[in-house]
Scaffold this active site. Structure first.
Site, PDB file in Angstrom:
ATOM      1  N   ASP A   1       0.855  -1.195   0.000  1.00  0.00           N
ATOM      2  CA  ASP A   1       0.000   0.000   0.000  1.00  0.00           C
ATOM      3  C   ASP A   1       0.889   1.242   0.000  1.00  0.00           C
ATOM      4  O   ASP A   1       2.107   1.149   0.045  1.00  0.00           O
ATOM      5  CB  ASP A   1      -0.947  -0.018   1.207  1.00  0.00           C
ATOM      6  CG  ASP A   1      -0.212  -0.038   2.536  1.00  0.00           C
ATOM      7  OD1 ASP A   1       0.918  -0.551   2.593  1.00  0.00           O
ATOM      8  OD2 ASP A   1      -0.761   0.465   3.538  1.00  0.00           O
TER       9      ASP A   1
ATOM     10  N   HIS B   1       1.456  -9.211  -3.053  1.00  0.00           N
ATOM     11  CA  HIS B   1       0.458  -8.137  -3.048  1.00  0.00           C
ATOM     12  C   HIS B   1       1.177  -6.791  -2.968  1.00  0.00           C
ATOM     13  O   HIS B   1       1.786  -6.455  -1.944  1.00  0.00           O
ATOM     14  CB  HIS B   1      -0.465  -8.320  -1.845  1.00  0.00           C
ATOM     15  CG  HIS B   1      -1.513  -7.253  -1.724  1.00  0.00           C
ATOM     16  ND1 HIS B   1      -2.668  -7.267  -2.455  1.00  0.00           N
ATOM     17  CD2 HIS B   1      -1.564  -6.134  -0.965  1.00  0.00           C
ATOM     18  CE1 HIS B   1      -3.397  -6.211  -2.147  1.00  0.00           C
ATOM     19  NE2 HIS B   1      -2.752  -5.503  -1.241  1.00  0.00           N
TER      20      HIS B   1
ATOM     21  N   ASP C   1       0.011 -17.937  -3.148  1.00  0.00           N
ATOM     22  CA  ASP C   1       0.789 -16.979  -3.945  1.00  0.00           C
ATOM     23  C   ASP C   1      -0.137 -16.310  -4.955  1.00  0.00           C
ATOM     24  O   ASP C   1      -0.129 -16.647  -6.135  1.00  0.00           O
ATOM     25  CB  ASP C   1       1.947 -17.710  -4.643  1.00  0.00           C
ATOM     26  CG  ASP C   1       2.855 -16.731  -5.383  1.00  0.00           C
ATOM     27  OD1 ASP C   1       2.831 -15.533  -5.047  1.00  0.00           O
ATOM     28  OD2 ASP C   1       3.576 -17.177  -6.290  1.00  0.00           O
TER      29      ASP C   1
ATOM     30  N   GLU D   1       1.528 -10.388   1.148  1.00  0.00           N
ATOM     31  CA  GLU D   1       1.983  -9.021   0.938  1.00  0.00           C
ATOM     32  C   GLU D   1       3.505  -8.973   1.145  1.00  0.00           C
ATOM     33  O   GLU D   1       4.130  -9.937   1.572  1.00  0.00           O
ATOM     34  CB  GLU D   1       1.260  -8.048   1.898  1.00  0.00           C
ATOM     35  CG  GLU D   1       1.445  -6.592   1.512  1.00  0.00           C
ATOM     36  CD  GLU D   1       0.351  -5.656   2.036  1.00  0.00           C
ATOM     37  OE1 GLU D   1      -0.644  -6.140   2.596  1.00  0.00           O
ATOM     38  OE2 GLU D   1       0.510  -4.432   1.855  1.00  0.00           O
TER      39      GLU D   1
HETATM   40  O1  9MR Z   1       1.861  -6.771   9.614  1.00  0.00           O
HETATM   41  C1  9MR Z   1       0.659  -6.265  10.161  1.00  0.00           C
HETATM   42  C2  9MR Z   1       0.036  -7.320  11.033  1.00  0.00           C
HETATM   43  O2  9MR Z   1       0.884  -7.603  12.126  1.00  0.00           O
HETATM   44  C3  9MR Z   1      -1.330  -6.861  11.498  1.00  0.00           C
HETATM   45  O3  9MR Z   1      -1.952  -7.911  12.193  1.00  0.00           O
HETATM   46  C4  9MR Z   1      -2.176  -6.423  10.308  1.00  0.00           C
HETATM   47  C5  9MR Z   1      -3.520  -5.870  10.713  1.00  0.00           C
HETATM   48  O4  9MR Z   1      -3.396  -4.663  11.406  1.00  0.00           O
HETATM   49  O5  9MR Z   1      -1.511  -5.423   9.563  1.00  0.00           O
HETATM   50  C6  9MR Z   1      -0.282  -5.846   9.048  1.00  0.00           C
HETATM   51  O6  9MR Z   1       0.308  -4.789   8.384  1.00  0.00           O
HETATM   52  C7  9MR Z   1      -0.254  -4.325   7.189  1.00  0.00           C
HETATM   53  C8  9MR Z   1      -0.699  -2.895   7.438  1.00  0.00           C
HETATM   54  O7  9MR Z   1      -1.796  -2.873   8.303  1.00  0.00           O
HETATM   55  C9  9MR Z   1      -0.993  -2.127   6.163  1.00  0.00           C
HETATM   56  N1  9MR Z   1       0.111  -2.239   5.255  1.00  0.00           N
HETATM   57  C10 9MR Z   1       0.423  -3.606   4.911  1.00  0.00           C
HETATM   58  C11 9MR Z   1       0.842  -4.357   6.148  1.00  0.00           C
HETATM   59  C12 9MR Z   1       1.281  -5.778   5.816  1.00  0.00           C
HETATM   60  O8  9MR Z   1       0.239  -6.596   5.420  1.00  0.00           O
END
Ligand code: 9MR
Length: 746
Positions: free
Chosen positions: A342, A669, A717, A726
């Protein structure tokens, strides 16, 4: 085109599945068509179109799409007023073509009104003759405001899109997804160190030991032995054996392991791949940078315009307001790294990522096998290469400068606190180059966690940049002290767990570990008694911080403990701190030995966490640090062995690092490495770590395909699987640190 009537019976016959195999509730459900006029027998009735000239043509609906739009959603065809039932499974299918070929349609089922939630999406690349596409998903909510849409914008050139046989069938049985796991013998597909451990895992029903043979690239057997039956492996639900061929120490490439009629993917015995991975894992960050154009000469294929510098359609990060009611100033928060796939930037995650890169450098300064020149000036092809500063420090500074900009300025009520995050007001779709993001950017409220995170990383920066830039080191320390003081004054300001629209929440309502971490880094950089007292009096100082899920952006105590144990200081009781790290490593080593797949990771209830691949690596970091402390080979071997699991010795037989291994994750992602969605974009750079198995499977693709998955199998994947696949800056930092350690052992 006239549609064939689909019945449950014909479907079951088609699948060749016995009806009794389906749970009663699903077998009993009626398949119901939700789309009106999906075959266009009634012309374009019930369909809307935006910014295209759409008309029926030979029983289909065709649209002339204008060129020169930016986003997928700038042009499209769709149907609203669709009712979806929570928990019901739907099959979304259609036929589509595009002339000229190679254009992309983003086909979605989602909400027709704000906030435009997307429940299913796919972005096939179209050919000139119609292809048939079919996807199964489970509706996550009840809605009468559903929509099916075909977004066709984002092309510089005009093209023609044709659509037919659109169907959204409710009450279908959920799809049975079978991952292709290749040969049943699982190895580190990248390589084993010549003098290091060499282990593999065999999936088999056999209960007695089996003979194995190690083969050279030419097919000659170079070593033999017997497997060790290990019984049922909880992390995968498989019956497995392990193989130890560590006695073989000759360098080579293209070796394979043959056992039980299976031949493994090929692998090397040698360290060269780790030298490459050490650098690739850190080179990952430059194209993640916000606020700067990425030079194609430095990253061929990855050149792109600067993101969020205030050039339309970006609204820019150079003067960002707060969310309504949060503050009445704007800040220049340009720069930094995009968090993941993102375009958000989050202090708690940016901080732990910067810490782990800085720690990779700091370890190289103190550890017996470390050498700071390995990531030194000129090693990472950065714009700053050649400035006489280690490249890893140049890269980390890009993030640190951003983190410093997130601090509330003097004169404001919360001066010294740090804004938790800055991101888009609404979620955007894929693909989307940073420079094309049209969303409003907003600062979110300051939090204690973000404030302490800056205090910790800026304090660490103060000692590491001192030899290269005294002014920056001093500025970082001043900011760290200011943040520390502000956190003491506001010790319990937490991020709102519901603040997750347009960006992740990154909420954390326990900051005792962040207080400990900040105090530790401030002490290590200043030697001041007051900070030592804060460390020694923290309940975290004597707690067991080496928990099964390891450390991450929300559990930062281990970061403090590792640094207190390894960075030289006069902390009273430092020996005890060092012993606590070794004890933590012993626990992780015991976990590793207990697992037939050899990972130092066994989360409670076999519940793999979001980003589990980096948790495996972070647990390995603790073992590696025990080696740096003690010099005992069992820790070196354990840390090195943990890497096998990431690089292919796992239930899915996949390397979680792009470009490393015969079968590696490819479709991570990410909005701008989205080649599978837009052939003009690159894929993720080599050396990017995927999130990895996540038992909670929060995204629709994973929910559709992986329901009921066991531990290691909770991964797919697929570019749309944001909860398992991601990329993220904190995850790659764990990879960078471990790749560096393993390369140092070669
Ligand atoms: O890595 C993060 C994980 O530990 C959390 O449980 C999750 C939900 O809050 O978010 C993950 O981080 C994401 C973030 O919220 C937005 N950018 C992408 C991150 C990786 O998926």
């Amino acid at each position: 085109m006239k549609r064939r009537r689909t019945t449950l019976l014909s479907l079951a016959a088609l699948l060749g599945t016995a009806l009794t195999a389906l749970p009663a509730s699903q077998a009993g459900a009626e398949e119901t068509e939700q789309i009106r006029n999906g075959t266009f027998d009634a012309g374009a009735d019930a369909w809307w179109s935006t910014n295209v000239t759409a008309a029926p043509s030979e029983g289909r609906l065709c649209a002339d799409v204008p060129g020169g739009t930016v986003n997928r959603w700038d042009s499209g065809i769709g149907q609203d007023g669709i009712t979806l039932v929570k928990g019901e499974t739907y099959r979304f299918s259609f036929a589509a073509s595009g002339v000229p070929e190679g254009h992309v349609v983003r086909a979605i089922v989602g909400q027709s009104v704000a906030p435009y939630a997307t429940w299913q999406e796919a972005s096939p690349v179209l050919g000139e003759t119609a292809g048939s596409y079919s996807y199964t998903f489970t509706a996550p909510v009840d809605s009468t405001e559903g929509q099916v849409a075909f977004q066709v914008g984002g092309s510089a050139e005009p093209w023609r899109f044709c659509l037919d046989d659109v169907s959204l069938l409710g009450g279908v049985p959920p799809e049975v997804y079978e991952p292709d796991t290749g040969p049943r013998v699982r190895v580190n597909q990248v390589g084993y160190l010549p003098a290091g451990p060499k282990n593999a895992t065999l999936v088999t029903d056999a209960t007695a030991k089996l003979p194995w043979a190690l083969r050279s690239a030419a097919g000659a057997t170079v070593a033999r032995g017997w497997t060790v039956p290990r019984g049922l492996d909880v992390s995968s639900g498989q019956n497995v054996h392990s193989v130890d061929f560590g006695a073989y120490r000759t360098r080579g490439t293209g070796l394979t392991l043959a056992v039980d009629g299976e031949i493994s993917h090929p692998f090397d015995i040698g360290a060269a791949a780790y030298e490459r991975l050490r650098r690739d894992a850190v080179k990952y960050y430059y194209p993640q940078r916000s606020g700067i154009a990425i030079r194609d000469d430095l990253r061929p294929g990855y050149g792109r315009a600067a993101g969020h510098v205030g050039v339309a359609p970006n609204q820019g990060d150079t003067s960002v307001p707060c969310q309504p009611g949060v503050c009445d100033y704007t800040l220049d928060v340009s720069g930094g790294w995009y968090d993941a796939g993102d375009h958000g930037k989050y202090v708690v995650n940016g901080g732990i990522a910067a810490w782990e890169l800085l720690s990779t450098h700091e370890r190289a300064l103190t550890a017996r096998t470390g050498d700071p020149a390995e990531l030194g000036d000129g090693t990472l092809a950065l714009p700053e290469s050649g400035n006489k500063v280690p490249d890893v420090l140049d890269e980390a500074r890009w993030e640190l400068e951003f983190l410093l900009r997130m601090q509330v300025p003097d004169g404001q009520a919360l001066a010294g606190m740090v804004h938790h995050k800055i991101h888009d007001q609404q979620w955007t779709g894929l693909p989307l180059l940073p420079s094309n993001d049209p969303q409003k950017r907003e600062l979110h409220p300051p939090t204690t966690a973000a404030t302490l995170n800056l205090a910790a990383t800026a304090a660490q920066a103060a000692r590491l940049y001192k030899p290269y830039d005294k002014a920056f080191a001093a500025r970082a320390l001043t900011a760290a002290r200011k943040a520390w003081t502000a956190a003491l004054a506001h010790p319990a300001v937490y991020a709102d767990p519901a603040d997750g629209t347009g960006g992740g929440a990154y909420n954390d309502d326990n900051v005792t570990d962040e207080f400990y971490w900040a105090a530790a880094e401030l002490y290590l950089s200043t030697g001041e008694r007051a900070f030592a007292d804060r460390v020694l009096n923290s309940p975290v100082h004597t707690a067991d911080v080496f928990v099964p899920r390891g450390f991450d952006w929300s559990r930062t105590a281990a970061a403090a403990r590792l640094d207190l144990a390894t960075v030289p200081s006069k902390l009273p009781g430092r020996d005890k701190v060092r012993r606590s790290v070794v004890a933590g490593a012993d626990t992780y080593l015991a976990t590793l030995r207990g697992q037939a797949y050899g990972m130092p990771y066994a989360p409670e209830n076999n519940s793999y966490d979001w980003g589990s691949a980096h948790q495996v690596l972070n647990n390995a970091v603790v073992i590696a640090t025990a080696y740096d402390i003690t010099g005992a080979s069992k820790y070196r071997d354990g840390a090195v062995q943990a890497m096998d699991n990431i690089l292919g010795r796992n239930a899915l037989n996949i390397s979680y690092v792009t470009g490393y291994g015969d079968v590696a994750a490819e479709q991570l992602h990410n909005r701008w490495y989205a080649r599978v969605l837009d052939p003009s974009l690159p894929g993720p750079p080599a050396g990017t770590l995927a999130g990895g198995p996540n038992s909670s499977i929060q995204d629709p693709v994973a929910q559709a395909k992986l329901k009921g998955c066991v531990g290691q199998f909770c991964y797919i994947d697929d570019i749309e699987s944001w909860s398992t696949n991601e990329t993220a800056i904190n995850w790659n930092a764990a990879l960078a640190r471990m790749a560096s350690f393993v390369a140092d052992q070669g």
